[in-house]
Design a protein around this motif. Sequence first.
Motif, short mmCIF file in Angstrom:
data_model
loop_
_atom_site.label_atom_id
_atom_site.label_comp_id
_atom_site.label_asym_id
_atom_site.label_seq_id
_atom_site.Cartn_x
_atom_site.Cartn_y
_atom_site.Cartn_z
N GLY A 1 0.87 -1.28 -0.03
CA GLY A 1 -0.06 -0.04 0.10
C GLY A 1 0.82 1.34 0.02
O GLY A 1 0.24 2.36 -0.04
N TYR A 2 2.12 1.07 0.01
CA TYR A 2 3.20 2.16 -0.12
C TYR A 2 3.46 2.51 -1.51
O TYR A 2 3.08 1.94 -2.40
CB TYR A 2 4.24 1.89 0.61
CG TYR A 2 4.34 1.95 2.08
CD1 TYR A 2 3.34 1.50 2.97
CD2 TYR A 2 5.63 2.37 2.92
CE1 TYR A 2 3.21 1.75 4.25
CE2 TYR A 2 5.30 2.39 4.33
CZ TYR A 2 4.28 2.21 4.95
OH TYR A 2 4.25 2.03 6.09
N THR A 3 3.97 3.85 -1.74
CA THR A 3 4.07 4.16 -3.05
C THR A 3 5.32 3.91 -3.68
O THR A 3 6.56 3.82 -3.17
CB THR A 3 4.28 5.71 -3.00
OG1 THR A 3 2.96 6.43 -2.40
CG2 THR A 3 4.35 6.30 -4.43
N ALA A 4 5.22 3.25 -4.71
CA ALA A 4 6.53 2.68 -5.61
C ALA A 4 7.38 4.05 -5.94
O ALA A 4 6.98 4.98 -6.29
CB ALA A 4 6.17 1.88 -6.64
N GLN A 5 8.63 3.68 -5.73
CA GLN A 5 9.76 4.53 -5.97
C GLN A 5 10.85 4.01 -7.01
O GLN A 5 10.18 3.37 -7.85
CB GLN A 5 10.45 5.30 -4.81
CG GLN A 5 9.62 5.82 -3.65
CD GLN A 5 9.21 7.32 -4.20
OE1 GLN A 5 9.32 7.73 -5.17
NE2 GLN A 5 8.24 7.95 -3.43
#
Length: 285
Positions: free
Chosen positions: A209-213
């Motif tokens: 659920g975190y943002t892909a970097q």
Amino acid sequence: MDSKETKSIGIGRIVLTLTLIALAAAIVSTLFSGCSKSKLDGGNGVQLSDLISEGTKFTVELTEICVCPAQGDYTVAQGAASDGRYAYFVMRQSKNGDCIVCKYDLRTGKHVRTSQPIYLFHGNDMTYDSRRDLLYVAHGQSEGKILTSIDPKDLTVVEQTIDIEKGSGAITYSASRDVIAISQGGNKLHFLDGDLKLLSSFDRTDDTGYTAQGMGSDESYIYFPMSGLQSNFIEIYDWEGNYVTHFLLDDPRESETIFWVNGIYFICFNDGGAAHLCRMEFIPK
């Protein structure tokens, strides 16, 4: 006063002067290089890949190595990479379009060079291809199928707008395989050969659920920093496209990318209008 006495006094003055010069040089050297060198060389040498393969639990300590501050309107830190001697940072304006690439000495943390503005769109991630001595920048977002190559020596464009088959907002290179891995949006993992031709594709199965970097790698695993509001997850795959594991990095700053050089793992954060490069040290439990 005879000539012998005059000659003796003259030699003494010369020796004293040379001694003072040497002492001043030593003081300057300590002030301007010693601190950064000790930060870089102070790691425990533990390899993350070994801990993962052995199933050993660990904690992570971060040491800031250098900071690439905003330059004019270029205030957003994006991709970063290293050739082992220098670190390179993409700095973007608030809107997608032109970016600059900044070059720093990895050991001293000192600024070396800044490029002219280069069209890199979002400049989402960057890697160093050691066989071809090139920096590749992934444009990312709606220009995911575009890379731009840059000469690391003078930070000039080698080839603008290189078309690739799959989308890329993250990019890393394996020298032993001569393979580039790319990913975008945390959904797919693609492998390209040294000529940027597609070799294989895999689904990514991590779902934090975190943002892909961006992404980084060593010769055993691929590392995906995923940023949240108060912390970061590092998702880990192998070079066959298999999901392996993840760990939590308890730092609220926005992670951008990871790279591994000289046996050291680095992570770059975008925070306060600057790129903050930190050494990652792994402490076995």
